[in-house]
Design an enzyme around this catalytic site. Structure first.
Site, PDB file in Angstrom:
ATOM      1  N   ASP A   1       0.842  -1.194   0.000  1.00 24.80           N
ATOM      2  CA  ASP A   1       0.000   0.000   0.000  1.00 24.80           C
ATOM      3  C   ASP A   1       0.880   1.247   0.000  1.00 24.80           C
ATOM      4  OD1 ASP A   1      -2.278   1.501   0.034  1.00 24.80           O
ATOM      5  OD2 ASP A   1      -2.902   0.939   2.062  1.00 24.80           O
TER       6      ASP A   1
ATOM      7  N   HIS B   1       3.062   3.270  -9.038  1.00 24.09           N
ATOM      8  CA  HIS B   1       2.846   1.842  -9.305  1.00 24.09           C
ATOM      9  C   HIS B   1       4.078   1.225  -9.960  1.00 24.09           C
ATOM     10  CE1 HIS B   1      -1.135   2.218  -7.865  1.00 24.09           C
ATOM     11  NE2 HIS B   1      -1.640   2.875  -8.907  1.00 24.09           N
TER      12      HIS B   1
ATOM     13  N   LEU C   1      11.026 -20.741  -4.164  1.00 23.30           N
ATOM     14  CA  LEU C   1       9.946 -19.916  -3.604  1.00 23.30           C
ATOM     15  C   LEU C   1       8.772 -19.949  -4.563  1.00 23.30           C
ATOM     16  CD1 LEU C   1       9.286 -17.487  -1.471  1.00 23.30           C
ATOM     17  CD2 LEU C   1       9.692 -16.013  -3.436  1.00 23.30           C
TER      18      LEU C   1
END
Ligand code: FPP
Length: 229
Positions: free
Chosen positions: A14, A31, A126
């Site tokens: 955020d 962004h 991962l």
């Protein structure tokens, strides 16, 4: 000492918009900077043997309410990110997986998501999970409906867990950046016993150094899962 290892990490990213505003830039620049941070944090997690999955909230079911220009930009950025990221995924042994309802995306973007999943499916360091057009309530509802369609008339918690989109049923640690202290419909089922960590750092400024410090304080937390120790 911790009673459980840190296997599954979730992050609510955020603060991209505020980061851009502070610099007099357009929200889209925030962004773009945020996408760079995802790369850094994912690569760090891939080098951390204990972490098996890192789930990032990239686009919520509520994000469609943003101006069309911003939504379109986020879609393009995602497509570009996945294309550029393939090298990072392969070099660092990262498997990519999407959760959420991607059918609402353009056919080209859906194809890129599926292709990236397939090209990285054998990587084992991962699993990076991007939550895309994702909502926690929708995921649980979908899980229950699919079990009903299979003919089940009585559901256990294990049934519901196993029909969720995530490859795990429990998140160990949730981090949210930018000072907001909310769950925002993210991984509602999986967060039941998660440790929560909130930082005021805006997502584009979040670094592997800060993650490292959060991970070491997680190690000092005593997780009781409702028991006494
Ligand atoms: C919150 O910032 C961020 C999002 C909308 C989700 C995360 C998106 C990115 C990190 C962009 C790139 C993602 C990918 C997968 C390429 P905000 O816009 O809500 O910030 P604000 O609260 O300061 O306005």
């Amino acid at each position: 000492m911790n009673s459980a290892p840190l296997k599954n990490l979730a992050i609510i990213m955020d603060g991209n918009g505020r980061w851009a505003k502070e610099r007099g830039l357009s929200r889209t620049k925030g962004h773009e900077a945020g996408a760079e941070t995802i790369r850094d944090i994912t690569t760090y997690c891939a080098k951390h043997p204990e972490i098996e999955t890192a789930t990032f909230y990239a686009f919520s079911t509520e994000n469609w309410k943003r101006p069309k220009l911003e939504v379109d930009f986020l879609m393009k950025l995602l497509s570009k990110y996945l294309k550029n990221e393939l090298k990072t995924y392969q070099e660092n042994g990262i498997r990519f997986k999407a959760i959420g309802d991607i059918h609402a995306f353009s056919p080209a973007l859906q194809k890129r998501i599926k292709e990236t999943e397939s090209l990285t499916k054998d990587n084992t360091n991962l699993t990076q999970i991007l939550a895309l057009n994702y909502g926690g309530r929708a995921e649980i509802t979908h899980s229950v409906n699919s079990l009903i369609e299979e003919g089940k008339t009585h559901l256990t918690e294990e049934d519901i867990s196993s029909a969720l989109q995530t490859p795990y049923s429990d998140i160990d640690l949730l981090i949210r950046t930018s000072g907001e202290e909310r769950i925002s419909n993210f991984l509602l089922w999986q967060l039941s016993y998660a440790e929560l960590s909130f930082t005021s750092t805006l997502w584009p400024d979040f670094s592997s150094k800060e993650l490292k410090s959060i991970l070491s304080s997680f190690k000092n937390r005593s997780r009781r899962f409702g028991g006494l120790k």
